[in-house]
Scaffold this active site. Structure first.
Site, short mmCIF file in Angstrom:
data_model
loop_
_atom_site.label_atom_id
_atom_site.label_comp_id
_atom_site.label_asym_id
_atom_site.label_seq_id
_atom_site.Cartn_x
_atom_site.Cartn_y
_atom_site.Cartn_z
N HIS A 171 0.84 -1.21 0.00
CA HIS A 171 0.00 0.00 0.00
C HIS A 171 0.87 1.26 0.00
O HIS A 171 0.43 2.31 0.45
CB HIS A 171 -0.96 0.02 1.20
CG HIS A 171 -1.66 -1.28 1.43
ND1 HIS A 171 -2.83 -1.62 0.80
CD2 HIS A 171 -1.31 -2.36 2.18
CE1 HIS A 171 -3.20 -2.83 1.18
NE2 HIS A 171 -2.28 -3.31 2.02
N SER A 292 15.35 21.09 -17.44
CA SER A 292 14.18 21.90 -17.73
C SER A 292 14.64 23.20 -18.38
O SER A 292 15.72 23.72 -18.06
CB SER A 292 13.43 22.20 -16.43
OG SER A 292 12.65 23.36 -16.58
N LYS A 298 16.60 21.27 -12.28
CA LYS A 298 15.92 20.01 -12.58
C LYS A 298 16.79 18.98 -13.30
O LYS A 298 17.57 19.31 -14.17
CB LYS A 298 14.68 20.27 -13.46
CG LYS A 298 13.55 21.00 -12.77
CD LYS A 298 12.94 20.23 -11.62
CE LYS A 298 12.05 19.11 -12.09
NZ LYS A 298 10.83 19.60 -12.74
N GLU A 305 10.07 7.69 -17.65
CA GLU A 305 8.73 8.25 -17.84
C GLU A 305 8.19 7.94 -19.23
O GLU A 305 7.03 7.55 -19.40
CB GLU A 305 8.76 9.77 -17.64
CG GLU A 305 8.93 10.18 -16.19
CD GLU A 305 9.08 11.70 -16.05
OE1 GLU A 305 8.16 12.42 -16.43
OE2 GLU A 305 10.14 12.15 -15.59
#
Ligand code: ARG
Length: 476
Positions: A171, A292, A298, A305
């Site tokens: 969980h 970025s 970043k 992804e």
């Protein structure tokens, strides 16, 4: 390469338009031509189309349907065509609809009548089914090798981190400590099953449709077993109607590919999570990340992804192929031309994704201290304390209750179970002795789980070695 000679029933390729043009009184519009053509995408099967044609021609010559001279011409012509294609000099024509007619037309240009004899006892229907199977068999072999390499990289990293401890979650809440090696080997298991599925699918891909001709077989005394042997097929398809029409083997491949991508996507999700500064368990090499354009700090895990995102298109191709097939009566229908782009994209996607992952997993930098400190939070060894009490004769449900009270008390005081002194612990249950601290440590917790399938470092080393040995064996 446009030919302006008038239509002639004697020479199908003399006509400006398609190969079957003698039957038609008007040409198709440019839009219909583009709509029905597949040469834009099926030309990637060219080498397999030629391989299939050569096996067919050899068989025709062996039974005396074409002469040895014709066969020699066909071999010479096809060698020249393959060279043209590989050098990018081949002039593909939309007028000739697909890879099969383009190559055949060029063969006739190069060698004349022998080229016109090649298509004896054959149809594009069994020809295309053969090409797809040859092409797909090759793709399966490439991707199987990549799965093997990926498992080996995972096992190597697991060996290096057999002792590294991180929290295991259920969980997404801290559950029990596990070793990072064990966590990685979970993915090695998944990719192992994926490889089994590809191998199983390959058995059904590797059957020869050629000889089915358009749908009913052919009246020539063909030797299909001979063609199958020449092309490395294990068997011949036993029913001509089925052979030209079903694409279930491609659907199976897409299903196996969808499962591969599902597993890649789960791993990607973890990599993204682990690389978040909030978690900070790993770092990926810069070459798999991007920055970025606006936020200078970043470093984004773009590759995992994107892999997670590409899972969607592979799932889509599976559904598209299933839908393509479901309404088709026997035998071949033009619908089947739509099988290719999704199938090609599926194979390309898993091939590229696995290739990148082999490299990326090999270069994961593990931040063991961050993993360890996360495992020390969240009472990950509570179950070990309960098991300890059980071994001292306390019934499990009572032990569970005792430990729940101890955890609650720790929560109120903001400390870990291992931070409680022996006297405090004995206050929860008299059966607790000084040896309790062995089980309250992370190391004690994981070391105790040394059975087959457990997370103990010694077990991880055994399993990782087994996977490495297997992959060496398979690569041989
Ligand atoms: N381009 C076709 C395909 O991809 C080849 C077979 C065409 N056969 C036919 N009778 N139109 O399926």
């Amino acid at each position: 390469m446009e030919n302006t000679t008038p239509s002639s029933a004697h020479n199908q390729f003399d006509n400006k338009s398609q190969a079957w043009s003698a039957r038609f009184s008007e040409p198709v519009s440019d839009l219909v031509k583009r709509y029905t053509a597949s040469v834009g995408f099926d030309q990637r099967m060219a080498a397999f189309d030629i391989q299939g044609s050569l096996a067919h021609a050899e068989m025709l010559s062996s039974i005396g349907i074409i002469s040895e001279g014709d066969l020699a011409d066909i071999r010479r012509g096809m060698a020249a065509i393959l060279e043209e294609i590989e050098a990018g000099r081949f002039a593909w024509s939309l007028d000739l609809e697909d890879v099969h007619l383009n190559i055949e037309k060029r063969l006739v240009e190069l060698i004349g009548d022998a080229g016109k004899r090649l298509h004896t006892g054959r149809s594009r229907n069994d020809q295309v089914a053969t090409d797809i199977r040859l092409w797909l068999r090759h793709e399966i072999d490439v991707s199987s090798g990549l799965l093997r390499a990926l498992r080996a990289r995972l096992a190597e990293l697991a060996l290096a981190h057999a002792d590294t401890i991180l929290p295991g979650f259920t969980h997404l809440q801290v559950a029990q400590p596990v070793t990072f090696g064990h966590h990685l080997l979970a993915y090695a298991e998944m990719f192992g099953r994926d490889a089994e599925r590809l191998a199983d699918c390959r058995r059904r891909v590797n059957r020869l449709p050629l000889g089915a001709a358009a749908l009913a077989g052919t009246s020539y005394p063909i030797d299909r077993e001979r063609v199958a042997r020449a092309l490395g097929f294990d068997e011949v398809c036993r029913n001509s109607l089925d052979a030209v029409s079903d694409r279930d083997f491609a659907i199976e491949f897409c299903a196996a590919a969808a499962l591969i991508m599902m597993h890649v996507s789960r791993l990607s999700e973890e990599l993204v999570l682990w690389m978040s500064p909030r978690v900070g368990f790993i770092d990926l090499a810069d070459r798999f990340c991007t920055g970025s354009s606006i936020m200078p700090q970043k470093k984004n895990p773009d590759v995992p992804e994107l892999a997670r995102g590409k899972t969607g298109r592979v799932n889509g191709h599976l559904v598209a192929l299933l839908t393509l097939m479901k309404g088709q009566p026997l035998a071949y229908n033009k619908d089947n031309q739509e099988d290719k782009e999704g199938l090609f994209d599926t194979a390309d996607t898993i091939r590229d994704t696995l290739t990148i992952f082999v490299d990326m997993i090999g270069g994961v930098r593990v931040k063991a201290a961050a993993m360890r400190s996360a495992a020390l939070q969240g009472y990950a060894t509570a179950t070990d304390l309960a098991d300890y009490l059980v071994k001292k004769g306390v019934p499990f449900r009572d032990a569970h209750e005792t430990v729940a009270l101890a955890v609650r008390s720790c929560e109120e005081r903001g400390c870990d179970l291992a931070d409680l002194g022996l006297e405090e612990l004995r206050g929860f249950h008299g059966a607790i002795g000084a040896d309790v601290f062995e089980v309250l440590t992370l190391e004690g917790s994981v070391a105790a789980r040394k059975h087959i399938g457990g997370t103990a470092p010694e077990r991880v080393r055994i399993e990782a070695q087994r996977i490495l040995d297997e992959s060496l064996e398979a690569a041989r």
